[in-house]
Structure formats: C-alpha cells, structure tokens
Scaffold this active site. Structure first.
Site, PDB file in Angstrom:
ATOM      1  N   ILE A  34      -1.082  -0.779   9.358  1.00 37.73           N
ATOM      2  CA  ILE A  34      -0.939  -1.540  10.066  1.00 37.73           C
ATOM      3  C   ILE A  34       0.457  -2.055  10.748  1.00 37.73           C
ATOM      4  O   ILE A  34       0.231  -2.751  11.079  1.00 37.73           O
ATOM      5  CB  ILE A  34      -1.656  -2.657   8.896  1.00 37.73           C
ATOM      6  CG1 ILE A  34      -2.419  -3.747  10.161  1.00 37.73           C
ATOM      7  CG2 ILE A  34      -0.481  -3.200   7.232  1.00 37.73           C
ATOM      8  CD1 ILE A  34      -3.431  -4.429   8.808  1.00 37.73           C
ATOM      9  N   ASN A  91       4.989   6.806  -2.044  1.00 40.95           N
ATOM     10  CA  ASN A  91       6.481   6.179  -2.323  1.00 40.95           C
ATOM     11  C   ASN A  91       5.286   5.750  -3.843  1.00 40.95           C
ATOM     12  O   ASN A  91       4.085   5.980  -3.774  1.00 40.95           O
ATOM     13  CB  ASN A  91       6.320   4.480  -1.859  1.00 40.95           C
ATOM     14  CG  ASN A  91       6.761   4.196  -0.757  1.00 40.95           C
ATOM     15  OD1 ASN A  91       8.394   5.085  -0.767  1.00 40.95           O
ATOM     16  ND2 ASN A  91       7.122   3.462  -0.021  1.00 40.95           N
ATOM     17  N   GLU A  99       3.326  -0.004  -3.000  1.00 40.49           N
ATOM     18  CA  GLU A  99       2.036  -1.641  -2.691  1.00 40.49           C
ATOM     19  C   GLU A  99       1.104  -1.339  -2.857  1.00 40.49           C
ATOM     20  O   GLU A  99       0.218  -2.428  -3.387  1.00 40.49           O
ATOM     21  CB  GLU A  99       2.188  -1.818  -1.740  1.00 40.49           C
ATOM     22  CG  GLU A  99       3.798  -3.076  -0.972  1.00 40.49           C
ATOM     23  CD  GLU A  99       4.425  -2.957   0.379  1.00 40.49           C
ATOM     24  OE1 GLU A  99       3.029  -3.086   0.925  1.00 40.49           O
ATOM     25  OE2 GLU A  99       5.096  -3.224   1.401  1.00 40.49           O
ATOM     26  N   HIS A 104      -0.480   8.297  -1.229  1.00 39.81           N
ATOM     27  CA  HIS A 104      -0.774   7.939   0.304  1.00 39.81           C
ATOM     28  C   HIS A 104       0.504   8.380   0.191  1.00 39.81           C
ATOM     29  O   HIS A 104       1.452   8.441   0.173  1.00 39.81           O
ATOM     30  CB  HIS A 104      -1.159   6.280   0.218  1.00 39.81           C
ATOM     31  CG  HIS A 104      -0.412   6.164   0.391  1.00 39.81           C
ATOM     32  ND1 HIS A 104      -0.741   4.944  -0.816  1.00 39.81           N
ATOM     33  CD2 HIS A 104       0.996   4.937   0.716  1.00 39.81           C
ATOM     34  CE1 HIS A 104       0.584   3.890  -0.466  1.00 39.81           C
ATOM     35  NE2 HIS A 104       1.167   3.710   0.007  1.00 39.81           N
ATOM     36  N   HIS A 106       2.416   8.655   4.033  1.00 40.28           N
ATOM     37  CA  HIS A 106       3.119   8.067   4.946  1.00 40.28           C
ATOM     38  C   HIS A 106       4.117   9.494   6.173  1.00 40.28           C
ATOM     39  O   HIS A 106       4.610  10.408   5.548  1.00 40.28           O
ATOM     40  CB  HIS A 106       4.816   7.379   4.842  1.00 40.28           C
ATOM     41  CG  HIS A 106       4.269   6.032   3.436  1.00 40.28           C
ATOM     42  ND1 HIS A 106       4.293   4.731   4.619  1.00 40.28           N
ATOM     43  CD2 HIS A 106       4.081   5.524   2.114  1.00 40.28           C
ATOM     44  CE1 HIS A 106       4.411   3.802   3.789  1.00 40.28           C
ATOM     45  NE2 HIS A 106       3.842   4.328   2.665  1.00 40.28           N
TER      46      HIS A 106
HETATM   47  P1  AMP Z   1       3.200   1.427  -0.558  1.00 46.71           P
HETATM   48  O1  AMP Z   1       4.687   0.582   0.074  1.00 46.71           O
HETATM   49  O2  AMP Z   1       3.939   2.957   0.325  1.00 46.71           O
HETATM   50  O3  AMP Z   1       2.764   1.481  -1.086  1.00 46.71           O
HETATM   51  O4  AMP Z   1       2.477   1.328   1.384  1.00 46.71           O
HETATM   52  C1  AMP Z   1       1.675   0.970   1.920  1.00 46.71           C
HETATM   53  C2  AMP Z   1       1.384   0.787   3.122  1.00 46.71           C
HETATM   54  O5  AMP Z   1      -0.054   0.217   3.347  1.00 46.71           O
HETATM   55  C3  AMP Z   1       2.171  -0.277   4.156  1.00 46.71           C
HETATM   56  O6  AMP Z   1       2.748   0.859   5.058  1.00 46.71           O
HETATM   57  C4  AMP Z   1       1.053  -1.052   4.565  1.00 46.71           C
HETATM   58  O7  AMP Z   1       1.613  -1.399   5.929  1.00 46.71           O
HETATM   59  C5  AMP Z   1       0.576  -0.153   4.492  1.00 46.71           C
HETATM   60  N1  AMP Z   1      -1.148  -1.230   4.960  1.00 46.71           N
HETATM   61  C6  AMP Z   1      -1.997  -1.941   3.878  1.00 46.71           C
HETATM   62  N2  AMP Z   1      -2.724  -2.569   4.326  1.00 46.71           N
HETATM   63  C7  AMP Z   1      -3.345  -1.617   5.056  1.00 46.71           C
HETATM   64  C8  AMP Z   1      -4.538  -1.605   5.666  1.00 46.71           C
HETATM   65  N3  AMP Z   1      -5.407  -2.789   5.862  1.00 46.71           N
HETATM   66  N4  AMP Z   1      -4.307  -0.768   7.104  1.00 46.71           N
HETATM   67  C9  AMP Z   1      -3.114   0.366   7.537  1.00 46.71           C
HETATM   68  N5  AMP Z   1      -2.191   0.204   6.125  1.00 46.71           N
HETATM   69  C10 AMP Z   1      -2.183  -0.709   5.773  1.00 46.71           C
END
Ligand code: AMP
Length: 122
Positions: A34, A91, A99, A104, A106
């Site tokens: 997103i 991460n 976060e 997941h 990336h």
């Molecule tokens: P991380 O810091 O590796 O946990 O990354 C979490 C990722 O999820 C971040 O890059 C966010 O931009 C992404 N993210 C959070 N909410 C959503 C969503 N609803 N749809 C798509 N990506 C998301």
C-alpha cells in the site's frame, strides 16, 4: 509473542479488508504494498499463521515452505523482476522494523535499488 489473528494481513487473508491482489493459491497470497518503496513493491504472505521468517522456517511444513517460496518466485517472474534484478526482504522483529506480525516477503524492483543498507554499521 503469540500470533495475533487480528493483524492486518490476517484480515486481508479473510477478505475482511481489500488488497491489490496479484496472485493467490493454497499456499500464499501476493498483493501490492500500500506504500510502495520502489516502482514495483509486492508482498507475499503465507496462508498459515506464522509471525515471522523465523517462525515460518522453524514451524511450517516442507510443503508450505516450498509452496510459499515458489509463489514468491512466480510473482517475481510475473512482474518481470528477474530481467534487471530485484531485492527480496523479510523484516523480523524490533531491529528489523517488522510492522505487521504475519510473515511476509517484500519483492522490490523496477529501478536500481542502491546498496543494501544505509544504516547498520554505525
Ligand atoms: P514490515 O515492516 O516488513 O512489517 O512491512 C509491512 C508492510 O506492509 C509495509 O511495507 C506496509 O506498507 C505494508 N502494508 C500495511 N498495510 C497494508 C495493506 N492494507 N495493504 C498492503 N500493504 C500494506
């Protein structure tokens, strides 16, 4: 830390909130991030409830692990990422700035991503 079934990716898996879906099968779901950090920025998440790369690697079945990583490469192929190269990041935890507490990957590409880390050695 226990898996929180109300994390945002769990809600996406249950279709409780939308996502920009790229691919889905029994092992994994892929969708666009997103808040993209590169021209192409996709996320790949397993269907199972795993907190992190560490949890997934230790506790997922061999079929889940193989199925998940094959989806990641398939999505990278579908997005054309291998042509000029790309980056795969996971991460983990506080230092990794994770976060969302559902494992997941990336997938990042579509431009020269620069060197791997801007910080880390002080
Ligand atoms: P991380 O810091 O590796 O946990 O990354 C979490 C990722 O999820 C971040 O890059 C966010 O931009 C992404 N993210 C959070 N909410 C959503 C969503 N609803 N749809 C798509 N990506 C998301």
């Amino acid at each position: 830390m226990n898996y929180d079934p109300d994390n945002i990716f769990a809600k996406i898996l249950r279709n409780e909130i939308p996502c920009d879906r790229l691919y889905e099968d029994e092992y994994a779901l892929a969708f666009n991030d997103i808040s993209p950090q590169a021209p192409i920025h996709a996320l790949v998440i397993p269907k199972g409830q795993y907190l992190s790369f560490a949890d997934f690697s230790a506790n997922a079945s061999a079929d889940e692990i193989a199925g998940f990583f094959r989806v990641a490469q398939r999505v990278a192929d579908d997005l054309g990422l291998p042509k000029d190269g790309f980056r795969v990041i996971s991460n983990i935890g506080r230092n990794g700035h994770q976060e969302v507490m559902h494992f997941h990957l990336h997938l990042l590409g579509g431009c020269d991503l620069g060197s791997m880390l801007k910080r880390g050695l002080g």
